[in-house]
Design an enzyme around this catalytic site. Structure first.
Site, PDB file in Angstrom:
ATOM      1  N   ALA A   3       6.855   3.337  47.224  1.00 45.08           N
ATOM      2  CA  ALA A   3       6.691   2.453  48.389  1.00 45.08           C
ATOM      3  C   ALA A   3       6.211   3.241  49.598  1.00 45.08           C
ATOM      4  CB  ALA A   3       8.025   1.790  48.703  1.00 45.08           C
ATOM      5  N   GLU A  22       8.310   2.396  38.923  1.00 47.35           N
ATOM      6  CA  GLU A  22       8.620   0.989  38.622  1.00 47.35           C
ATOM      7  C   GLU A  22       7.350   0.228  38.233  1.00 47.35           C
ATOM      8  OE1 GLU A  22      10.879   0.482  42.406  1.00 47.35           O
ATOM      9  OE2 GLU A  22      12.383  -0.418  41.089  1.00 47.35           O
ATOM     10  N   GLU A  59      15.189   6.740  45.201  1.00 49.18           N
ATOM     11  CA  GLU A  59      15.655   5.822  46.248  1.00 49.18           C
ATOM     12  C   GLU A  59      17.059   6.139  46.736  1.00 49.18           C
ATOM     13  OE1 GLU A  59      13.947   5.046  43.634  1.00 49.18           O
ATOM     14  OE2 GLU A  59      12.346   3.658  44.191  1.00 49.18           O
TER      15      GLU A  59
END
Ligand code: NAD
Length: 703
Positions: free
Chosen positions: A62, A106, A126
């Site tokens: 991300a 992911e 994360e």
């Protein structure tokens, strides 16, 4: 398509993520992936797709800059993109090389097949930001790798080399040659053999004795997670992967993700992540400033700091000339370095060959002439201006032009040191923390004349040494020790008011500090502060520098090294034991100062000590000593044992609310015995509090 390349090679669509530096999955790239999928699915000439990354690898995940902004949740979010990939009618093959982390992994898990190259770095990091993989990672990874292996990856956030996962179901093929060619070959086989699409969501995940295993996992993870909620939440998400159907598991993951995202611990960890990136930028030094080559270094003084600094340089692969004036001091320094490395050998963090290699990089000397070809020299001799003068004059005479002259001084005026040379532009402060080979913090002290390329070179060097560097202007104590002086004074005020050292330490340790200030004093040696106070008292006879620690020092209580200080210690033990003799010294000291003790609550202890730090931090920004409040946070987090889950003192103030902090400071300033010049809220703090602003958001000029 933005941030992505699309081409069709012999019936296979190659979708190349192209968003340097790490192909982070920001909104534009996510939109482009969805468009590329649609285009490939609509093209009759395409039989399958290969998803690959350009540059450093597949994808770093991300885009953390989007966190907390509308872009993070804007359509298509990462979950949607992964869903579209998984739903694609035509096979999608992830070609994994280089970095494949977080959302990147992911995304790869949403593909129907994965091929990987050697050297790829796989992780779901994360948890290190106080959250969990929120785009299906906790549901899909256990389906491929099994519960235990997946949970280890998710909870640790650790990076695993692709070679280690070579024979696991995570990869359908391992490519030894060119990754794209290998992936294209694999894709053609998928098409030719009409291999059924393998959707990870459809795989079963089972675990015998799941209840017992998860209970064990919860207990052991809770025990090491400390105040952080994320690791235990990771377990719960994986429990859902086993116990619930895929969609319900995803929902559970999403809910846990949302809770963690709102947690103060995650806010703090994300703040630190951003702070470390921000600190690498010096406002008026462009990132493309050329750096000076550093191929060989010199260190002056082989004492506590010089030895550790030499080790930091050697560990980064630099040859080091280590200079002392006396053979016995040099021998002692070398023996310490060897002993430190042998400790690492015993712990297994270093092997015999590396130990010899490192020691071979060290060239001890008593002769300044041996420093003629070094590119950088770091001075770590006694903290005394006359000694610094001798050293810098000697260095100026022998060091080649263009080499950098650095001082590790803790508090002396760097500009005065630079003036001992004919090249103040080449002089800089490199303030390491003890033990220098271990502590991550490096304060880079910028003198009035320090050249920009010298600063840029110091930043580069700090990175090579694996340090977190923060730039500080010149002032007494720079950022860290200047604030520490206020913190120490606040702690001393509290024992004068009626608290005991153990009570102050306990309150601050409860807050999260690694060690309370009195324990730190005993560890560092009370004689250091005593000498400093005596020196200052001689310099400023009108001011009162006295401290109850003076009485302890007069009695020979210097801290751990003499078996007694603010606490007493059993022989060979570092456990502090409260000592009635100290209580008597404090009582007597209060009596002499005419103070009637009162009850001091823990809340007041934390408030006074923390707000003393914050107020001085605000002045440090006002004075232009620190570039930004997050730099101050990094100093405290990496050099002074401030708890990471609180994000640093300035972030803590932001979270508390600057209005509240300013009000509390004004209240303390008005109390009898308080020095308003210390406690009155700093003008910057008052201004930001009035505007409802935060230190983090403050970007303007402090002046
Ligand atoms: P130290 O006393 O352990 O070591 C100083 C060394 O310098 C000694 O080995 C001494 O023999 C040598 N020395 C003295 N004069 C010399 C000269 N003219 N030429 C060459 N060598 C000489 O002191 P330290 O704790 O290592 O501190 C060194 C510097 O680092 C000081 O400026 C100090 O303020 C700073 N510093 C110390 C710490 C700390 O925690 N100890 C932390 C940061 C910075």
């Amino acid at each position: 398509m933005n941030k992505l390349k699309f081409e069709v090679l012999d019936g296979i669509a190659v979708i190349t993520l192209d968003n340097p530096p790490v192909n982070s999955l920001g909104l534009e790239l996510r939109e482009s992936i969805v468009s590329a999928l649609a285009r490939a699915n609509a093209d009759d000439g395409v039989g399958a797709m290969v998803l690959i990354g350009s540059g450093t690898g597949f994808s770093g995940g991300a885009d953390i800059r989007e966190f907390g902004t509308p872009k993070a949740v804007a359509y298509p979010n990462l979950r949607t993109v992964i869903g579209e990939v998984e739903d694609s009618a035509k096979p999608v093959i992830a070609a994994i090389g280089g970095v494949c982390m977080g959302g990147g992994l992911e995304l790869a898990l949403g593909c129907h097949f994965r091929v990987a190259a050697a050297g790829a770095r796989i992780a779901l990091p994360e948890v290190k930001l106080g959250i969990l993989p929120g785009a299906g990672g906790t549901q899909r990874l256990p389906r491929l790798l099994g519960v235990e292996a997946a949970l280890n990856i998710i909870v640790s956030g650790a990076t695993v080399a692709s070679e280690k996962l070579r024979d696991t179901p995570l990869f359908d093929a391992f490519i030894d040659g060119d990754l794209l060619q290998g992936a294209l070959g694999f894709a053609r086989r998928v098409v030719a053999e009409k291999l059924p699409l393998r959707r990870v969501r459809d795989l079963n995940v089972t675990l015998p004795n799941a209840d017992a295993y998860f209970q064990f996992a919860r207990n052991s993870i809770k025990a090491v997670a400390g105040p952080y909620p994320a690791p235990v939440a990771c377990v719960e998400a994986v429990v859902a992967a086993v116990e619930k159907p895929f969609e319900a598991g995803l929902k559970c993951e999403r809910e846990l993700f949302a809770i963690l995202m709102m947690s103060p611990e995650s806010a703090a960890l994300r703040h630190i992540f951003q702070a470390e990136r921000a600190a690498t930028h010096i406002l008026d030094v462009p990132t493309d400033t050329p750096v000076r080559p550093i191929r060989k270094a010199g260190v002056i003084g082989a004492g506590t700091m010089g030895g550790g600094i030499a080790m930091s340089l050697i560990n980064a692969g630099l040859p080091v000339v280590l200079l002392e004036t006396q053979q016995d001091a040099l021998d002692r320094g070398l023996a310490n370095i060897r002993r430190n490395y042998q400790g690492a050998l015993r712990k297994g963090t270093l092997n015999e060959a590396s130990l010899e290699q490192r020691l071979a990089l060290l060239a001890p000397t008593l002769d300044y002439a041996s420093l003629g070809d070094v590119d950088l020299v770091i001075e770590a001799v006694f903290e005394n201006m006359d000694v610094k003068r001798q050293v810098f004059e000697a260095l100026d005479a022998v060091i080649k032009p263009g080499a950098i002259l650095a001082s590790n001084t803790s508090a002396l005026n760097l500009d005065a040191i630079a003036a001992f040379t004919r090249r103040p532009q080449d002089v800089i402060g490199l303030h390491f923390f003890s033990p220098a080979n271990v502590m991550r913090l490096l304060e880079i002290v910028r003198g009035a004349n320090t050249a920009k390329d010298v600063l840029a070179t110091a930043m580069r060097l700090s990175k090579t040494m694996g340090k977190v560097a923060v730039v500080s202007g010149v002032c007494d104590g720079f950022i860290g020790n200047r604030m520490l002086a206020r913190y120490g004074a606040a702690a001393h005020d509290l024992i004068m008011a009626g608290a005991l050292p153990q009570q102050v330490d306990a309150a601050l340790q409860e807050f999260g500090m690694a060690m309370g200030p009195f324990r730190v004093g005993d560890l560092a040696g009370l004689d250091i502060g005593w000498a400093g106070r005596k020196r200052r008292a001689a310099e400023f006879p009108a001011r009162d520098f006295s401290n109850a620690a003076d009485v302890l020092c007069e009695a020979g209580r210097f801290g751990q090294k003499t078996g007694a200080g603010w606490y007493r210690y059993e022989p060979g033990s570092r456990t502090p034991i409260p000592d009635p003799k100290v209580e008597a010294v404090i009582e007597e000291y209060r009596r002499k100062k005419g103070i009637t003790p009162r009850k001091v609550e823990s809340k007041e202890i934390v408030e006074r000590c923390m707000y003393a730090l914050v107020n001085e931090g605000a002045r440090i920004i006002e004075d232009g000593i620190a570039q930004r409040s997050s730099d101050i946070d990094l100093v405290y987090l990496n050099g002074y044992g401030f708890p990471a889950y609180r994000g640093g003192p300035m972030f803590f103030a932001d979270q508390t609310g600057l209005h509240e902090v300013a009000r509390a400071l004004a209240r303390i300033a008005a109390q009898p015995g308080s020095d308003p010049s210390v406690w009155a809220p700093a003008p910057l703090l008052t201004r930001l509090a009035d505007q409802g602003q935060t230190f983090s958001a403050f970007k303007g000029s402090a002046k």
